[in-house]
Design an enzyme around this catalytic site. Sequence first.
Site, PDB file in Angstrom:
ATOM      1  CB  ILE A 160      44.058  40.088  50.918  1.00 51.95           C
ATOM      2  CG1 ILE A 160      45.328  40.934  50.774  1.00 51.95           C
ATOM      3  CG2 ILE A 160      42.912  40.738  50.157  1.00 51.95           C
ATOM      4  CD1 ILE A 160      45.898  41.013  49.368  1.00 51.95           C
ATOM      5  CG  ASP A 179      44.907  29.135  53.490  1.00 52.79           C
ATOM      6  OD1 ASP A 179      45.068  30.339  53.318  1.00 52.79           O
ATOM      7  OD2 ASP A 179      45.861  28.309  53.499  1.00 52.79           O
ATOM      8  CB  ALA A 246      44.742  36.601  43.859  1.00 56.08           C
ATOM      9  NE  ARG A 247      51.194  38.735  41.664  1.00 57.34           N
ATOM     10  CZ  ARG A 247      50.973  39.878  42.279  1.00 57.34           C
ATOM     11  NH1 ARG A 247      49.782  40.443  42.240  1.00 57.34           N
ATOM     12  NH2 ARG A 247      51.919  40.493  42.962  1.00 57.34           N
ATOM     13  CG  ASP A 271      42.730  44.919  40.617  1.00 53.06           C
ATOM     14  OD1 ASP A 271      42.515  45.966  39.979  1.00 53.06           O
ATOM     15  OD2 ASP A 271      43.653  44.806  41.460  1.00 53.06           O
ATOM     16  CD  GLU A 276      48.146  42.473  35.735  1.00 57.26           C
ATOM     17  OE1 GLU A 276      48.963  43.317  36.163  1.00 57.26           O
ATOM     18  OE2 GLU A 276      47.368  41.849  36.449  1.00 57.26           O
ATOM     19  CG  HIS A 294      47.610  44.669  39.273  1.00 56.46           C
ATOM     20  ND1 HIS A 294      48.451  43.676  38.881  1.00 56.46           N
ATOM     21  CD2 HIS A 294      47.636  44.648  40.633  1.00 56.46           C
ATOM     22  CE1 HIS A 294      48.975  43.082  39.935  1.00 56.46           C
ATOM     23  NE2 HIS A 294      48.489  43.654  41.012  1.00 56.46           N
ATOM     24  CB  ILE A 295      43.840  49.980  40.971  1.00 52.48           C
ATOM     25  CG1 ILE A 295      42.404  49.449  40.796  1.00 52.48           C
ATOM     26  CG2 ILE A 295      44.339  50.664  39.704  1.00 52.48           C
ATOM     27  CD1 ILE A 295      41.344  50.543  40.739  1.00 52.48           C
ATOM     28  N   GLY A 296      44.439  47.117  43.086  1.00 54.67           N
ATOM     29  CA  GLY A 296      44.034  46.652  44.417  1.00 54.67           C
ATOM     30  C   GLY A 296      44.742  47.367  45.560  1.00 54.67           C
ATOM     31  CB  ALA A 297      48.228  47.437  46.565  1.00 55.65           C
TER      32      ALA A 297
END
Length: 322
Positions: A160, A179, A246-247, A271, A276, A294-297
């Site tokens: 991503i 990273d 992400a999370r 998001d 949650e 949480h609609i990212g995907a």
Amino acid sequence: MKKLNILANDGLAEKAVVNLKKEGHQVFTEHIEQEKLADFINENKIDVLVVRSATQVRKDLIDKTPGLKMIIRAGVGLDNIDVEYARSKGIQVENTPGASSRAVAELVMAHLLGGIRFLYDSNREMPLRGDKDFKELKKKYSAGHEVKGKTLGILGFGRIGRELAKMAIGLEMKVLAYDPFIDEAELEIHFFDGQKVKFKIQTVSKEEVLKNSDFISLHVPAQKEPVIGTEEIKKMKDGAAIINAARGGVLDEPAIVKALDEGKLLFVALDVFESEPTPPVKLLMHPKLSLSPHIGASTVEAQERIGDEITHKIQQLAGKAH
Ligand code: NAD
């Protein structure tokens, strides 16, 4: 080819359901409550359990369902599945890692472009007082920014993060990525007329990203400790923004509320949330938060790609099981 019984407990793209049924498999798409799941799986001789993030596939469920052959996470994060335990019991565990990267990256861009023009707030205020206080609101939202020439910091340069970098480059932004497991990544940007451009991005230290970015987006897996908390925010530019798709937990929520209240950050977009599906109302009410549940995907296109991958994996299992 063996005919399989499939339970898609958190939904599945209609196209995939149709295709799987065409192959002769039985597909259940109703949502079965967690406490009734084991009985349903056993009574209906379910071979394949497809879940998103809502259904928990823990040791106790795995122990009660010895007939299960495959668990598929329709998406990326496997944190709701006891993966190693399932595998130790001979259950194949799969996910669809690449299918939703573009969708998440586009949502991040939507939050970013919306955020720097205060759309999250003007969409709240305009219905309430746009007719009476138009001029006042115009003034309130008139000091927005542009992304061109700004620096986007990306923490976590996997699928991503890279997809987002490609879009940022297309918008003539600078990209700084951190990273710990990646030194360099090659990005290929495809244009509508068939042209392609390759970009090599060398990752830099986390400190450099924090210090030099105008906006920071998080794209790391679930972590034990937040990747951005009070100390990290202190190192960021004044007036910067953070986006977390992400999370929950990779961004310290109380720390960002404090930074927003103190004016250190321009806005934050979330998001995903620590708690949650019941994030605290106090957080949701904050006027400087751009929010999505949480609609990212969750785009039609991504869900179809996920459905295609799942169909393929199930067909492979059906072939093997023959
Ligand atoms: P990925 O595995 O391709 O990339 C994650 C990258 O993070 C890896 O390159 C890894 O080396 C790096 N990383 C790990 N720990 C790090 C750290 N402490 N600091 C910096 N980098 C670190 O994963 P992806 O497909 O790009 O997904 C990224 C995140 O997005 C995951 O948390 C995933 O659960 C989440 N996600 C959210 C949605 C949504 O709906 N919002 C949808 C899909 C995925």
